[in-house]
Design a protein around this motif. Structure first.
Motif, PDB file in Angstrom:
ATOM      1  N   GLU A  49       0.824  -1.201   0.000  1.00  0.00           N
ATOM      2  CA  GLU A  49       0.000   0.000   0.000  1.00  0.00           C
ATOM      3  C   GLU A  49       0.862   1.257   0.000  1.00  0.00           C
ATOM      4  O   GLU A  49       0.494   2.272  -0.588  1.00  0.00           O
ATOM      5  CB  GLU A  49      -0.938  -0.030   1.206  1.00  0.00           C
ATOM      6  CG  GLU A  49      -2.050  -1.057   1.042  1.00  0.00           C
ATOM      7  CD  GLU A  49      -2.731  -1.445   2.350  1.00  0.00           C
ATOM      8  OE1 GLU A  49      -2.521  -0.719   3.348  1.00  0.00           O
ATOM      9  OE2 GLU A  49      -3.450  -2.454   2.366  1.00  0.00           O
TER      10      GLU A  49
ATOM     11  N   LYS B 107      -6.074   0.000  -0.428  1.00  0.00           N
ATOM     12  CA  LYS B 107      -5.948  -1.391  -0.045  1.00  0.00           C
ATOM     13  C   LYS B 107      -5.512  -2.211  -1.265  1.00  0.00           C
ATOM     14  O   LYS B 107      -6.155  -2.164  -2.308  1.00  0.00           O
ATOM     15  CB  LYS B 107      -7.277  -1.943   0.492  1.00  0.00           C
ATOM     16  CG  LYS B 107      -7.835  -1.176   1.693  1.00  0.00           C
ATOM     17  CD  LYS B 107      -6.889  -1.208   2.892  1.00  0.00           C
ATOM     18  CE  LYS B 107      -7.400  -0.328   4.026  1.00  0.00           C
ATOM     19  NZ  LYS B 107      -6.422  -0.253   5.145  1.00  0.00           N
TER      20      LYS B 107
ATOM     21  N   LEU C   5     -11.136  -6.353  -0.354  1.00  0.00           N
ATOM     22  CA  LEU C   5     -11.712  -5.563   0.716  1.00  0.00           C
ATOM     23  C   LEU C   5     -12.333  -6.440   1.806  1.00  0.00           C
ATOM     24  O   LEU C   5     -12.980  -7.447   1.515  1.00  0.00           O
ATOM     25  CB  LEU C   5     -12.786  -4.641   0.121  1.00  0.00           C
ATOM     26  CG  LEU C   5     -13.205  -3.439   0.964  1.00  0.00           C
ATOM     27  CD1 LEU C   5     -12.016  -2.524   1.187  1.00  0.00           C
ATOM     28  CD2 LEU C   5     -14.320  -2.695   0.251  1.00  0.00           C
TER      29      LEU C   5
ATOM     30  N   ASP D 268     -11.688  -3.252   6.957  1.00  0.00           N
ATOM     31  CA  ASP D 268     -11.259  -2.068   6.207  1.00  0.00           C
ATOM     32  C   ASP D 268     -12.368  -1.020   6.195  1.00  0.00           C
ATOM     33  O   ASP D 268     -12.116   0.180   6.356  1.00  0.00           O
ATOM     34  CB  ASP D 268     -10.914  -2.444   4.758  1.00  0.00           C
ATOM     35  CG  ASP D 268      -9.745  -3.408   4.667  1.00  0.00           C
ATOM     36  OD1 ASP D 268      -8.839  -3.314   5.517  1.00  0.00           O
ATOM     37  OD2 ASP D 268      -9.746  -4.243   3.752  1.00  0.00           O
TER      38      ASP D 268
ATOM     39  N   CYS E  84      -9.571  -0.222  -3.703  1.00  0.00           N
ATOM     40  CA  CYS E  84      -9.098  -1.579  -3.441  1.00  0.00           C
ATOM     41  C   CYS E  84      -8.869  -2.351  -4.740  1.00  0.00           C
ATOM     42  O   CYS E  84      -9.388  -1.996  -5.806  1.00  0.00           O
ATOM     43  CB  CYS E  84     -10.104  -2.328  -2.573  1.00  0.00           C
ATOM     44  SG  CYS E  84     -11.764  -2.352  -3.259  1.00  0.00           S
TER      45      CYS E  84
ATOM     46  N   LYS F 140     -13.195  -6.251  -4.569  1.00  0.00           N
ATOM     47  CA  LYS F 140     -14.209  -5.990  -3.556  1.00  0.00           C
ATOM     48  C   LYS F 140     -15.378  -6.955  -3.705  1.00  0.00           C
ATOM     49  O   LYS F 140     -15.592  -7.564  -4.748  1.00  0.00           O
ATOM     50  CB  LYS F 140     -14.713  -4.550  -3.665  1.00  0.00           C
ATOM     51  CG  LYS F 140     -15.426  -4.251  -4.975  1.00  0.00           C
ATOM     52  CD  LYS F 140     -16.054  -2.871  -4.961  1.00  0.00           C
ATOM     53  CE  LYS F 140     -16.766  -2.594  -6.280  1.00  0.00           C
ATOM     54  NZ  LYS F 140     -17.573  -1.377  -6.252  1.00  0.00           N
TER      55      LYS F 140
END
Length: 336
Positions: free
Chosen positions: A194, A252, A256, A260, A289, A292
């Motif tokens: 990240e 992220k 996900l 988070d 992200c 997800k």
């Protein structure tokens, strides 16, 4: 004593309006004459390349030769780079009668760089329809409006926002999904953290803000908040002047999770209760992200929450993918 604003009689206002229209028409006329001049120069270059016999000059040396001969006396419009643009312009738009007087040379230079006919025609049509300046058109090109429309499930809203027919009135209107981060240069097959993603975004902050959309300004990176002895750091904070609200972006690089979402909800709550001014709208949170689960997002948040999950892509759709989407759209139109 405050001076009252002078009220101009109708005749003065009318004459000023006539003058402004005439001046704009004159500017457009000059711009179009310039476009036509470049078109004729481009045609002459192509004719010479195709018919020339002295290969030492008419091969790769033709454009540098023209530049050497003309730039010292006629100026930088005959630089090698500009001559290359001019030649490409003629190749892209070989029919003079098809040139549009509403478009300037800067418009045409950007359009000439687009290899896809469908994509080029789209931006040309939208520019004329919406009276976009060259800068506005380039912004739409750089934000990949054409590609987004092909893959979007809400084309009308996307297009209306791009045309400024609809100003964002709801937080979901300023959140793009997916976000295309090709400009970062990160390879999908490479492992990265990240921190790497955040650093790349900051390095390419201008491109990222363009990708976010209209009205964004940068506020902070790794914003520290202190809560009863514990420190937390928010990845990125922006402000959207159209909605008049803070926008928090958390990054992220994994799929996900509900944890988070809870973390971002805490940050949003903090900004709403501590940072937000009374006249400002509630804070928006975006979880950027790699992957997800929309159902997890839905059930992890209360209804009408200002938190959104957006996938990011490190590359644009391929030409084949875009062509496939384009064919689907054409098929739908034919059915209708």
């Amino acid at each position: 004593m405050k001076k009252e604003k002078e009220i101009k009689p109708p005749i003065i206002t009318d004459i000023q309006a006539i003058f402004d229209r005439a001046r704009q028409a004159a500017i457009r006329s000059v711009d179009f004459e310039r476009v036509m001049m470049y078109w004729q120069i481009g045609r002459r270059i192509i004719e010479e390349e195709q018919g020339g016999e002295q290969r030492a000059i008419y091969g790769e040396r033709l454009i540098p030769y023209i530049s050497e001969q003309l730039m010292p006396t006629l100026g930088s419009i005959f630089s090698t780079r500009n001559l290359i643009y001019i030649r490409q312009f003629y190749r892209t738009f070989p029919i003079a009668n098809a040139l549009r007087s509403q478009l300037s040379w800067t418009h045409y230079r950007s359009l000439s760089a687009i290899s896809s006919i469908e994509k080029r025609e789209f931006y040309l049509s939208e520019t004329i329809k919406n009276n976009w300046t060259a800068r506005q058109m380039e912004r739409q090109i750089n934000s990949h409006l054409f590609e987004r429309l092909l893959s979007s499930t809400d084309k009308e809203t996307l297009l209306s926002v791009a045309r400024n027919e609809k100003q964002p009135a709801d937080p979901k209107d300023i959140v793009k999904d997916p976000m295309i981060l090709e400009f970062l240069g990160l390879k999908p097959e490479s492992s990265y953290y990240e921190k790497d993603l955040e650093t790349a975004l900051i390095t390419h902050l201008q491109e990222f803000m363009l990708e976010l959309g209209n009205g964004y300004s940068f506020v902070a990176r790794q914003k520290r908040i202190h809560l009863d002895g514990d420190d937390f750091f928010i990845d990125l904070v922006f402000y959207n002047r159209l909605l008049q609200c803070f926008v928090i972006v958390e990054l992220k690089t994994h799929k996900l999770t509900h944890q988070d979402i809870g973390q971002l909800q805490m940050y949003v709550n903090y900004y709403d209760r501590i940072e937000k001014l009374p006249h400002e709208m509630p804070t928006v949170g975006i979880l950027l992200c790699l992957e997800k689960n929309d159902t997890v997002v839905k059930f992890s948040l209360p209804e009408n929450a200002n938190i959104f999950a957006s996938k990011y892509q490190l590359y644009l759709p391929t030409a084949d993918q875009l062509q496939s989407e384009l064919q689907k759209e054409l098929s739908k139109q034919n059915v209708q």
